[in-house]
Enzyme design. Structure first.
Site, PDB file in Angstrom:
ATOM      1  N   CYS A 137      51.058 -25.845 -38.171  1.00 44.84           N
ATOM      2  CA  CYS A 137      50.554 -27.184 -37.847  1.00 44.84           C
ATOM      3  C   CYS A 137      50.204 -27.272 -36.367  1.00 44.84           C
ATOM      4  O   CYS A 137      49.413 -28.100 -35.957  1.00 44.84           O
ATOM      5  CB  CYS A 137      51.577 -28.243 -38.229  1.00 44.84           C
ATOM      6  SG  CYS A 137      52.971 -28.377 -37.097  1.00 44.84           S
ATOM      7  N   CYS A 172      60.534 -24.703 -34.759  1.00 47.40           N
ATOM      8  CA  CYS A 172      59.281 -24.672 -35.500  1.00 47.40           C
ATOM      9  C   CYS A 172      59.661 -24.760 -36.962  1.00 47.40           C
ATOM     10  O   CYS A 172      60.467 -23.972 -37.447  1.00 47.40           O
ATOM     11  CB  CYS A 172      58.513 -23.374 -35.242  1.00 47.40           C
ATOM     12  SG  CYS A 172      57.051 -23.253 -36.301  1.00 47.40           S
ATOM     13  N   CYS A 174      57.361 -24.737 -39.408  1.00 46.52           N
ATOM     14  CA  CYS A 174      56.312 -24.179 -40.272  1.00 46.52           C
ATOM     15  C   CYS A 174      56.365 -22.655 -40.412  1.00 46.52           C
ATOM     16  O   CYS A 174      56.202 -22.123 -41.491  1.00 46.52           O
ATOM     17  CB  CYS A 174      54.929 -24.501 -39.731  1.00 46.52           C
ATOM     18  SG  CYS A 174      54.544 -26.236 -39.558  1.00 46.52           S
ATOM     19  N   LYS A 419      82.771 -19.361 -29.241  1.00 44.77           N
ATOM     20  CA  LYS A 419      82.117 -20.628 -29.588  1.00 44.77           C
ATOM     21  C   LYS A 419      81.543 -20.468 -30.989  1.00 44.77           C
ATOM     22  O   LYS A 419      80.704 -19.595 -31.220  1.00 44.77           O
ATOM     23  CB  LYS A 419      80.993 -20.919 -28.592  1.00 44.77           C
ATOM     24  CG  LYS A 419      80.229 -22.195 -28.916  1.00 44.77           C
ATOM     25  CD  LYS A 419      79.077 -22.436 -27.975  1.00 44.77           C
ATOM     26  CE  LYS A 419      78.445 -23.788 -28.273  1.00 44.77           C
ATOM     27  NZ  LYS A 419      77.179 -24.001 -27.581  1.00 44.77           N
ATOM     28  N   GLN A 763      49.470 -37.583 -45.940  1.00 43.32           N
ATOM     29  CA  GLN A 763      48.917 -36.540 -46.798  1.00 43.32           C
ATOM     30  C   GLN A 763      48.042 -37.167 -47.890  1.00 43.32           C
ATOM     31  O   GLN A 763      47.541 -36.459 -48.745  1.00 43.32           O
ATOM     32  CB  GLN A 763      50.051 -35.733 -47.459  1.00 43.32           C
ATOM     33  CG  GLN A 763      50.900 -34.948 -46.485  1.00 43.32           C
ATOM     34  CD  GLN A 763      52.123 -34.293 -47.126  1.00 43.32           C
ATOM     35  OE1 GLN A 763      53.227 -34.472 -46.667  1.00 43.32           O
ATOM     36  NE2 GLN A 763      51.945 -33.514 -48.188  1.00 43.32           N
ATOM     37  N   ARG A 906      58.692 -30.034 -49.854  1.00 45.85           N
ATOM     38  CA  ARG A 906      58.124 -28.708 -50.137  1.00 45.85           C
ATOM     39  C   ARG A 906      58.756 -28.008 -51.345  1.00 45.85           C
ATOM     40  O   ARG A 906      59.954 -27.779 -51.378  1.00 45.85           O
ATOM     41  CB  ARG A 906      58.269 -27.825 -48.894  1.00 45.85           C
ATOM     42  CG  ARG A 906      57.374 -26.613 -48.919  1.00 45.85           C
ATOM     43  CD  ARG A 906      57.393 -25.921 -47.576  1.00 45.85           C
ATOM     44  NE  ARG A 906      56.360 -24.891 -47.530  1.00 45.85           N
ATOM     45  CZ  ARG A 906      56.027 -24.235 -46.447  1.00 45.85           C
ATOM     46  NH1 ARG A 906      56.632 -24.473 -45.315  1.00 45.85           N
ATOM     47  NH2 ARG A 906      55.089 -23.320 -46.467  1.00 45.85           N
ATOM     48  N   GLY A1059      51.766 -29.922 -53.495  1.00 43.47           N
ATOM     49  CA  GLY A1059      51.888 -29.014 -54.630  1.00 43.47           C
ATOM     50  C   GLY A1059      51.139 -27.715 -54.440  1.00 43.47           C
ATOM     51  O   GLY A1059      50.759 -27.060 -55.410  1.00 43.47           O
ATOM     52  N   GLU A1232      54.226 -23.102 -51.487  1.00 40.08           N
ATOM     53  CA  GLU A1232      55.558 -23.539 -51.877  1.00 40.08           C
ATOM     54  C   GLU A1232      56.414 -22.500 -52.586  1.00 40.08           C
ATOM     55  O   GLU A1232      57.620 -22.456 -52.360  1.00 40.08           O
ATOM     56  CB  GLU A1232      55.434 -24.790 -52.770  1.00 40.08           C
ATOM     57  CG  GLU A1232      54.805 -25.951 -52.035  1.00 40.08           C
ATOM     58  CD  GLU A1232      54.712 -27.211 -52.866  1.00 40.08           C
ATOM     59  OE1 GLU A1232      54.217 -27.116 -54.000  1.00 40.08           O
ATOM     60  OE2 GLU A1232      55.114 -28.280 -52.400  1.00 40.08           O
TER      61      GLU A1232
HETATM   62  C1  LIG Z   1      70.135 -30.065 -26.390  1.00 42.01           C
HETATM   63  C2  LIG Z   1      71.409 -29.948 -25.642  1.00 42.01           C
HETATM   64  C3  LIG Z   1      72.358 -29.059 -26.066  1.00 42.01           C
HETATM   65  C4  LIG Z   1      73.565 -28.951 -25.395  1.00 42.01           C
HETATM   66  N1  LIG Z   1      74.485 -28.068 -25.860  1.00 42.01           N
HETATM   67  C5  LIG Z   1      75.675 -27.971 -25.224  1.00 42.01           C
HETATM   68  C6  LIG Z   1      76.674 -27.067 -25.682  1.00 42.01           C
HETATM   69  O1  LIG Z   1      76.482 -26.351 -26.649  1.00 42.01           O
HETATM   70  N2  LIG Z   1      77.846 -27.008 -25.015  1.00 42.01           N
HETATM   71  C7  LIG Z   1      78.095 -27.787 -23.939  1.00 42.01           C
HETATM   72  O2  LIG Z   1      79.170 -27.682 -23.368  1.00 42.01           O
HETATM   73  N3  LIG Z   1      77.169 -28.636 -23.480  1.00 42.01           N
HETATM   74  C8  LIG Z   1      75.982 -28.752 -24.095  1.00 42.01           C
HETATM   75  N4  LIG Z   1      75.057 -29.629 -23.630  1.00 42.01           N
HETATM   76  C9  LIG Z   1      75.386 -30.459 -22.482  1.00 42.01           C
HETATM   77  C10 LIG Z   1      74.792 -29.903 -21.186  1.00 42.01           C
HETATM   78  O3  LIG Z   1      75.520 -28.813 -20.759  1.00 42.01           O
HETATM   79  C11 LIG Z   1      74.841 -31.025 -20.211  1.00 42.01           C
HETATM   80  O4  LIG Z   1      73.884 -31.988 -20.650  1.00 42.01           O
HETATM   81  C12 LIG Z   1      74.499 -30.663 -18.809  1.00 42.01           C
HETATM   82  O5  LIG Z   1      75.311 -29.663 -18.310  1.00 42.01           O
HETATM   83  C13 LIG Z   1      74.630 -31.911 -17.948  1.00 42.01           C
HETATM   84  O6  LIG Z   1      74.226 -31.629 -16.629  1.00 42.01           O
HETATM   85  P1  LIG Z   1      73.161 -32.499 -15.879  1.00 42.01           P
HETATM   86  O7  LIG Z   1      73.037 -31.972 -14.540  1.00 42.01           O
HETATM   87  O8  LIG Z   1      71.932 -32.572 -16.653  1.00 42.01           O
HETATM   88  O9  LIG Z   1      73.892 -33.908 -15.886  1.00 42.01           O
HETATM   89  P2  LIG Z   1      73.242 -35.324 -15.706  1.00 42.01           P
HETATM   90  O10 LIG Z   1      72.728 -35.782 -16.986  1.00 42.01           O
HETATM   91  O11 LIG Z   1      72.367 -35.337 -14.551  1.00 42.01           O
HETATM   92  O12 LIG Z   1      74.529 -36.168 -15.373  1.00 42.01           O
HETATM   93  C14 LIG Z   1      75.520 -36.394 -16.340  1.00 42.01           C
HETATM   94  C15 LIG Z   1      76.657 -37.197 -15.753  1.00 42.01           C
HETATM   95  O13 LIG Z   1      77.284 -36.417 -14.758  1.00 42.01           O
HETATM   96  C16 LIG Z   1      77.482 -37.160 -13.597  1.00 42.01           C
HETATM   97  N5  LIG Z   1      77.390 -36.229 -12.478  1.00 42.01           N
HETATM   98  C17 LIG Z   1      76.335 -35.432 -12.167  1.00 42.01           C
HETATM   99  N6  LIG Z   1      76.637 -34.688 -11.083  1.00 42.01           N
HETATM  100  C18 LIG Z   1      77.879 -35.029 -10.718  1.00 42.01           C
HETATM  101  C19 LIG Z   1      78.743 -34.611  -9.688  1.00 42.01           C
HETATM  102  N7  LIG Z   1      78.401 -33.698  -8.791  1.00 42.01           N
HETATM  103  N8  LIG Z   1      79.971 -35.170  -9.631  1.00 42.01           N
HETATM  104  C20 LIG Z   1      80.354 -36.105 -10.520  1.00 42.01           C
HETATM  105  N9  LIG Z   1      79.583 -36.549 -11.506  1.00 42.01           N
HETATM  106  C21 LIG Z   1      78.356 -35.997 -11.621  1.00 42.01           C
HETATM  107  C22 LIG Z   1      76.423 -38.217 -13.611  1.00 42.01           C
HETATM  108  O14 LIG Z   1      76.860 -39.369 -12.913  1.00 42.01           O
HETATM  109  C23 LIG Z   1      76.231 -38.474 -15.079  1.00 42.01           C
HETATM  110  O15 LIG Z   1      77.073 -39.484 -15.509  1.00 42.01           O
HETATM  111  C24 LIG Z   1      73.831 -29.753 -24.269  1.00 42.01           C
HETATM  112  C25 LIG Z   1      72.867 -30.646 -23.830  1.00 42.01           C
HETATM  113  C26 LIG Z   1      71.673 -30.771 -24.508  1.00 42.01           C
HETATM  114  C27 LIG Z   1      70.664 -31.743 -24.027  1.00 42.01           C
HETATM  115  S1  FES Z   2      53.643 -24.674 -36.337  1.00 41.21           S
HETATM  116 FE1  FES Z   2      54.325 -26.524 -37.244  1.00 41.21          FE
HETATM  117  S2  FES Z   2      56.193 -26.813 -36.247  1.00 41.21           S
HETATM  118 FE2  FES Z   2      55.586 -24.897 -35.504  1.00 41.21          FE
END
Ligand SMILES: Cc1cc2nc3c(=O)[nH]c(=O)nc-3n(C[C@H](O)[C@H](O)[C@H](O)COP(=O)(O)OP(=O)(O)OC[C@H]3O[C@@H](n4cnc5c(N)ncnc54)[C@H](O)[C@@H]3O)c2cc1C
Ligand code: FES
Ligand code: FES
Length: 1287
Positions: A137, A172, A174, A419, A763, A906, A1059, A1232
């Site tokens: 897609c 993805c 697809c 983990k 569709q 699907r 289909g 399918e």
């Molecule tokens: C799709 C996805 C998957 C993820 N999977 C995992 C996983 O498998 N395991 C896991 O452990 N984590 C996971 N995470 C979490 C990820 O590790 C955290 O989102 C990330 O580390 C946060 O860091 P940031 O800098 O983006 O924080 P921000 O979003 O910028 O801040 C988060 C919070 O931290 C505070 N903060 C930031 N810096 C400081 C500081 N220096 N002192 C005090 N407070 C502070 C802020 O005030 C805020 O409240 C996942 C996140 C996403 C989006």
């Molecule tokens: S080609 Fe459709 S989601 Fe990747």
């Protein structure tokens, strides 16, 4: 350089400006996108994402979005940012959905448009993905390309393994990933010669930028004298970018009691959304927070070192005393995905844990295990050093994590972490664990001091397994008495909570114990018996490979030619337009549904006052506005139940649409929708019925017998006496969410003469047109429906999009404004139904060979809240599969539950029918101790059935027997890792139905050809096939053919595309148009036999011959019902101590006739199979039993397969010499059927578990593995029990 300033009016109340302005601070942020400078300041809402800015302000629509939480990768862009410590500009992939635009100060951003396009030439990554048919897609493609582009940026030369490891954050739905991985691995430093040779020759094939790898547009245009600090007010909140600790402290002093937040990567928003923030303090530029310092004896990491930086640093450390941090690098690689790790920071991660103790933070678990300390600074500059456990209870108001310290460890310590997740990558842990021990020596393994044993994912307050930490002190860890004592203690201390939709307490408790056992087994393999050893290692996935084997006939080219899709380059460059990419028009407004939060009861009152009071909200609509029509399932379209567009009173399920908020922006509409107050009556009186079992226990009015078909005689009674064995059983299979990467969307534009242009992700344009016309009380001829393409459909977009279209149309008519609606993933999942859940209850009698003497089956289908869209007929038909069904007797019933109306998905019904009979085959084999394949062969029907021969062929090419023997050997030798194999055959009776129009126009000016047809291109490649057919029939080059969007003018009354037959049917219609045109040209051709095509056309035009032809394909055409045959073999490995699995190899043989377009068909087969793997192995939907709400509506908790979940070795073969006389141009449908084969992975896992269960329980009684075979279900079925945890 032209600068752009947003002119949008603020929608927010004014908020106090900074008390003390920062000197020299800019009051707007400045950044570039593809070399062009943009500024953002007052006027944009404070939480505007970079994605919204790129798409809506910069009007660059190549960058997509779907989940808006870092989980899908559709939104990836490239950012070049100066590092505050090294001062170097670094380029990295980020998720633009999570980056706030106000945090982009000084950034250079490159989007998909910036790296290559049709004007400037394509970047190699784009050309590569297109050539390898890595798009279907195409909705995921820009994100895929940008992720790869960033891996190569800065002259990096990643290996194949690194590349394959880097796509965990790109979903993805697809392709099944194989072609995407191949396309990009071909660019690896260590690519195989075969892959390298297949690389795009960029000079020759595509108009490529001369400077490959360089951005097509201007270089850095960030002015050197740009103020580093920012202090701005958006009207709703203040944003400040600080660049030193002093500025940060100052900012913290100034926030006072205002709700504030530090912004580092901002990725925590992808896990938990924050609300009500009035002060944002961007800390990314503070050098102390970003530095890494290694001294003898101590490592200090600034709090906001990114996960990627920490990972790379930990991997590079080689000193013995810090060797343990290599494991931290390994573990961080298991967190989230590449772009999230590039932005997300250590302190940000720990802060999530601080605010939400239940969050299974991997940084917390592992850093606490190794005894890391945090230096916490407050606003006046005082620093306090605390352990991570103490940090959890520390008041962090106006304090921040300055740095994290790791100390050295002695030679005799051991650290390992785990983990365990629902899928290979990009998933948070069920349970994570860390073990850190010091020993007197590493021979006797006597524990010195208190070891550290930490678990995450058990309960919010649980961290250390303190009981066994003390218990083990001084003990010899590998002593069996100590071990059994430790497990007993551990068992007592682990008391997991259960919060839906998380896994059961039983699993998490036993898993935690098993992980400790894994640690023990891995400690000193020389002390472990051979059969237990494999328990000590993690599953190791080899680099994946794929093979596609098909013949082609060059004499037919371009028909039957393996070519990339004709839209592939447009898709890979973001030029391909989806509904939400259509540019906005003046006055356009955005809509969002208000959904019910209860599954039962009636609506007492809906109060939109608060929502309407928000500046920028323009209207609210509900059922009373639907004066003309309020259903999108009209009876004359065959629907038994008329589903309401807006609920008129009686709530049928949680997630039902109650109304529509319309506002100036999408973000505002979504926020306002949350503010609409709904009062329910009686919803607490009746508990919602969310599962079939509840209905079956109480029977009653919710069970609806399905329309009966001709049935075989019920010979049960007479056969019962003859059968050697009688087996009674049941099998329940779950629902599945389609997860189209493009969420349901719609755009309605009012036009002159009371007509409406409607762009819908449908569709089925005929249905959409009718629904809109009736809702507006206008003629169907006034509704112009048009679909260019869909970002995935899989059945989700057959009936449901017409609900959006009807709702938006009414709003559009009332407001006389264009209305656009793009559902968020969460609402999309709540509103729309899924693949039907089904249950089979049966009795089967078999003879000694396992041949079925009689079979009585009762199907129950969870239809959701009404009986529409039911595929039960197909379920019944495909239940016969390739077997002798003369003794089958089937009854089927629909069951109404208080959940969304389930819908086509699907291979609807066919997947389930095949699953039912194949489960019976497995059970017969299990109960009779016969070989499952022998049982299947004994039951084949003899009616023109090539399956036996195909099975033999597949066994031969996959080396089945030898591998089966090896699997048995492996299982005999290993107690904790098990392998399994299975083979599933398929007969797929295929029928033609419906009306499928096409129109072909030849232009006299240059002889080129345009086609429009009634099918919907949604990734299945129908436009490519249609173009190939037309080029083949007309004898013109492929590039003179252009396939246009489908619309209700040229394709009036077209049936739904579904289909699998759409491609064939519209190809047929196109072929007939072309034949008709040739017929009209023939007299001229006879007169000018040597004329070129153009001369011929010019001449015909001069003679006023009509060069436009239309045709409508119907089943009355020269086609017949035919069968598609196939078989698949899967081999898997399972870790009995964790429940994890991996699909080692899949061999799939399919009869695709003579493919019109082999690469397209291979793509269909691989993609369908992998979607089915998700269905059987990872995808699980969980409802709240009290409210009936669906609880896992996010990429965070609904897991479709990722790039490292696919078969490590995936071989697809087309049956040779398989021309199909009954189909279109000798081909067969492919979209399918392969999904029906995917259940082979479930049986292979089940086969592996059989051996584990035999080891554990001493017998190999048949055990049915319930789908989906998540890690949880596999673990529990594998019977890993601490009493068996021996060395
Ligand atoms: C799709 C996805 C998957 C993820 N999977 C995992 C996983 O498998 N395991 C896991 O452990 N984590 C996971 N995470 C979490 C990820 O590790 C955290 O989102 C990330 O580390 C946060 O860091 P940031 O800098 O983006 O924080 P921000 O979003 O910028 O801040 C988060 C919070 O931290 C505070 N903060 C930031 N810096 C400081 C500081 N220096 N002192 C005090 N407070 C502070 C802020 O005030 C805020 O409240 C996942 C996140 C996403 C989006
Ligand atoms: S080609 Fe459709 S989601 Fe990747
Ligand atoms: S939309 Fe950004 S990751 Fe899904």
């Amino acid at each position: 350089m032209q600068c752009f300033r947003s002119s949008k009016k603020s929608n927010h109340h004014h908020h106090a400006d900074y008390a003390t302005p920062v000197n020299d601070a800019a009051n707007e942020v400045t950044f570039t996108i593809n070399g062009k400078t943009y500024k953002a300041g007052n006027g944009l809402p404070e939480d505007t994402s970079l994605n919204t800015f790129i798409r809506d302000v910069a009007s660059l629509k190549g960058t997509k979005f779907m989940c808006a939480e870092g989980g899908c990768g559709a939104c990836i862009v490239s950012a070049t940012v100066e590092h505050p410590v090294s001062k170097e500009r670094e380029t990295k992939a980020v998720n633009s959905c999570l980056v706030p635009v106000f945090s982009c100060h000084g950034w250079e951003i490159t989007t998909i448009e910036g790296i290559g396009n049709r004007m400037k030439g394509y970047h190699q990554t784009q050309a590569q993905l297109a050539k390898f048919n890595g798009t279907q897609c195409g909705y995921c493609s820009p994100g895929m390309v940008m992720n790869m582009y960033n891996l190569l940026e800065g002259g990096h030369a990643p290996t194949m393994a690194q590349i394959e490891n880097s796509f965990g954050g790109n979903l993805c739905r697809c392709t099944g990933y194989r072609p995407i991985l191949d396309a990009f691995k071909a660019l690896a430093s260590d690519a195989t010669p075969e892959l390298k040779a297949s690389c795009v020759d960029i000079e020759e094939v595509y108009k490529i930028c001369k400077k490959t790898g360089e951005r097509c547009s201007g270089k850095c245009s960030i002015p050197a004298d740009l103020p580093k600090s920012v202090a701005l007010s958006t009207g709703g909140a203040n944003w400040r970018k600080v660049n030193s600790l002093a500025e940060l402290r100052d900012a913290l002093v100034n926030v006072g009691e205002t709700p504030y937040k530090l912004v580092a990567g901002n990725t925590a928003e992808g896990v938990y959304k924050s609300e009500g923030i009035k002060e944002y303090i961007d800390v990314k530029g503070v050098p102390e927070l970003r530095s890494i310092d290694k001294k003898p004896g101590a490592i200090t990491l600034g709090g906001n070192v990114t996960l990627t930086e920490a990972m790379n640093f930990f991997a590079s450390v080689s000193e013995n005393e810090f060797k343990y941090v290599n494991q931290l690098a390994t573990h961080i690689d298991w967190i989230a995905n590449v772009p999230v790790r590039n932005a997300g920071t250590l302190a940000g991660n720990l802060s999530i844990k601080h605010a939400h103790h239940e969050f299974p933070s991997d940084i917390f678990t592992t850093f606490e295990t190794v005894g890391a300390k945090l230096n916490i600074m407050d606003a006046v500059g005082d620093v306090k050093t605390v352990t991570l456990a103490d940090y959890l209870v520390l008041d962090m108001n106006r304090k921040f994590i300055l740095s994290i310290e790791l100390s050295k460890k002695g030679e005799n310590h051991r650290f390992r972490s785990f983990k365990i997740t629902p899928r290979a990558q990009n998933a948070h842990a069920y349970v994570n664990a860390g073990f850190c021990f010091e020993f007197e020596d590493t021979k006797a393994w006597k524990v010195v001091g208190q070891p550290r044993i930490v678990f995450g994912g058990i309960a919010p307050s649980f961290t250390h397994a303190s009981n066994i930490e003390s218990y083990l002190t001084g003990k010899n860890l590998l002593d069996s008495a100590a071990i059994s004592g430790a497990f007993a203690e551990l068992g007592r201390q682990l008391n997991p909570d259960r919060v839906l939709p998380d896994a059961t307490a039983e699993y998490r408790k036993n898993l935690a114990q098993a992980l400790f056992y894994k640690f023990l087994l891995g400690l000193d393999p020389s002390k472990v018996s051979d059969s237990q050893k494999s328990g000590g290692t993690n599953l190791e996935r080899p680099l994946s490979t794929g093979k596609q084997d098909f013949d082609t006939d060059k004499s037919l080219y371009p028909l039957n030619e393996p070519i990339p899709k004709i839209e592939a380059l447009a898709q890979c460059s973001g030029e391909a337009e989806f509904v939400n990419d259509i540019p906005s028009v003046p006055g356009e407004v955005h809509a969002a549904f208000v959904l019910s939060t209860q599954a039962t009861g009636t609506i007492a009152n809906i109060d939109p006052t608060e929502a309407l009071a928000m500046p920028g909200v323009v209207g609210f609509f509900k059922h009373t506005d639907m004066v003309h029509y309020n259903t999108f399932t009209p009876p004359d379209f065959g629907y038994a139940d008329q589903e309401e567009i807006f609920c008129s009173g009686n709530v049928k399920y949680a997630g039902q649409a109650l109304g529509l908020v319309v506002a100036e922006t999408r973000e505002l509409a979504l926020k306002a929708a949350d503010k609409v107050k709904v009062e329910y009556k009686n919803s607490t009186i009746t508990k919602p019925v969310i599962s079939m079992s509840e209905v079956l226990q109480n029977a009653g009015s919710r069970i609806h017998p399905d329309d009966k078909e001709e049935e075989n005689e019920d010979e049960t009674a007479s056969h019962r006496t003859k059968a050697a064995k009688i087996i009674k059983g049941d099998f329940e299979i779950p629902k599945q969410y389609h997860l189209t990467m493009e969420n349901q969307s719609c755009l309605v534009l009012p036009k002159e003469d009371d007509s409406f242009d409607v762009f819908s992700t449908t569709q089925w344009i005929d249905l959409g047109q009718a629904v809109v016309a009736r809702c507006l009380d206008i003629k169907a001829s006034k509704v112009n429906m048009s679909v260019r393409r869909l970002g995935g459909g899989y059945g989700a977009k057959i009936t449901r999009p017409s609900q959006l279209a009807g709702a938006c149309a009414v709003a559009s008519q009332k407001l006389n404004r264009a209305v656009r609606m793009v559902m968020p993933m969460t609402a999309n999942m709540e509103l729309a139904g899924k693949r039907f859940g089904l249950r089979n209850e049966y009795e089967v009698g078999v003879d000694e060979k396992g041949k079925i003497e009689y079979l009585q089956a009762k199907f129950f289908q969870d239809s959701g809240c009404n009986l529409n869209d039911s595929p039960l007929r197909s379920t019944r038909e495909h239940f016969n599969n390739c077997y002798d069904s003369t003794k089958f007797k089937v009854e089927s019933q629909q069951i109404r539950t208080d959940t969304a109306s389930n819908t086509w998905c699907r291979a609807p019904g066919t997947t389930e029918g095949v699953a039912f009979i194949e489960e019976i085959m497995e059970r017969i084999a299990g109960e009779t101790k016969l070989d499952p394949l022998a049982v299947r062969l004994a039951n084949l029907h003899n009616n023109d059935n090539p399956i036996a021969e195909m099975i033999a062929e597949l066994k031969r090419i996959s080396d089945f027997d030898a591998r089966r023997a090896k699997v048995n050997e492996f299982n005999a030798a290993n107690r904790w890792k098990k392998r399994g194999m299975s083979l599933v055959p398929m007969q797929y009776p295929f029928d033609f139905w419906g009306n499928h129009p096409a129109i072909v126009s030849i232009y006299q000016s240059d002889g080129s050809v345009a086609i429009s047809h009634g099918g919907i291109e949604m990734g299945q490649g129908m436009n490519t096939k249609v173009a190939q057919v037309a080029a083949h029939i007309l004898g013109v080059p492929l590039d003179s053919i252009s396939v246009k969007p489908s619309n209700t003018l040229t394709s009036a009354n077209a049936i739904v595309t579904g289909g699998s037959l759409g491609s064939e049917a519209v190809s047929y219609a196109t072929m007939q148009c072309c034949k008709e045109l040739l017929k009209r040209l023939q007299p001229i051709k006879d007169k000018m036999p040597n004329a070129s095509w153009l001369e011929l056309i010019k001449n015909a035009h001069g003679k006023q011959i009509d060069l436009v032809a239309t045709y409508m394909f119907t089943p009355k055409d020269n086609v017949k019902r035919y069968n598609i045959w196939g078989a698949a073999i899967a081999e898997v490995e399972v870790d009995i101590l964790t429940g994890e699995k991996q699909i080692l190899r899949v061999d799939l043989l399919e009869d695709a006739g003579q493919s019109m377009s082999p690469m397209v068909d291979i793509g269909q087969i691989e993609g369908a199979f992998v979607m089915g793997m998700g269905y059987w192995l990872t995808e699980e939907l969980i409802h709240d039993p009290t409210t009936g709400r669906l609880l896992n509506t996010r990429t965070w908790n609904y897991k479709v397969p990722g790039a490292k979940d696919i078969p490590a070795d995936f071989r697809v073969t087309f049956r040779k010499n398989a021309k199909n006389p009954d189909g279109v141009l000798q081909s067969k449908a492919t979209g399918e059927p392969p999904l029906n084969l995917s259940i082979v992975v479930l049986f292979a896992v089940s086969d592996a578990l059989r051996s584990a269960r035999k080891d554990a329980a001493g017998d190999d009684k048949y055990h049915q593995l319930k789908p989906p075979a998540t890690a949880e279900h596999i673990f529990l079925a594998g019977l890993a029990d601490p009493k068996d945890f021996k060395l």
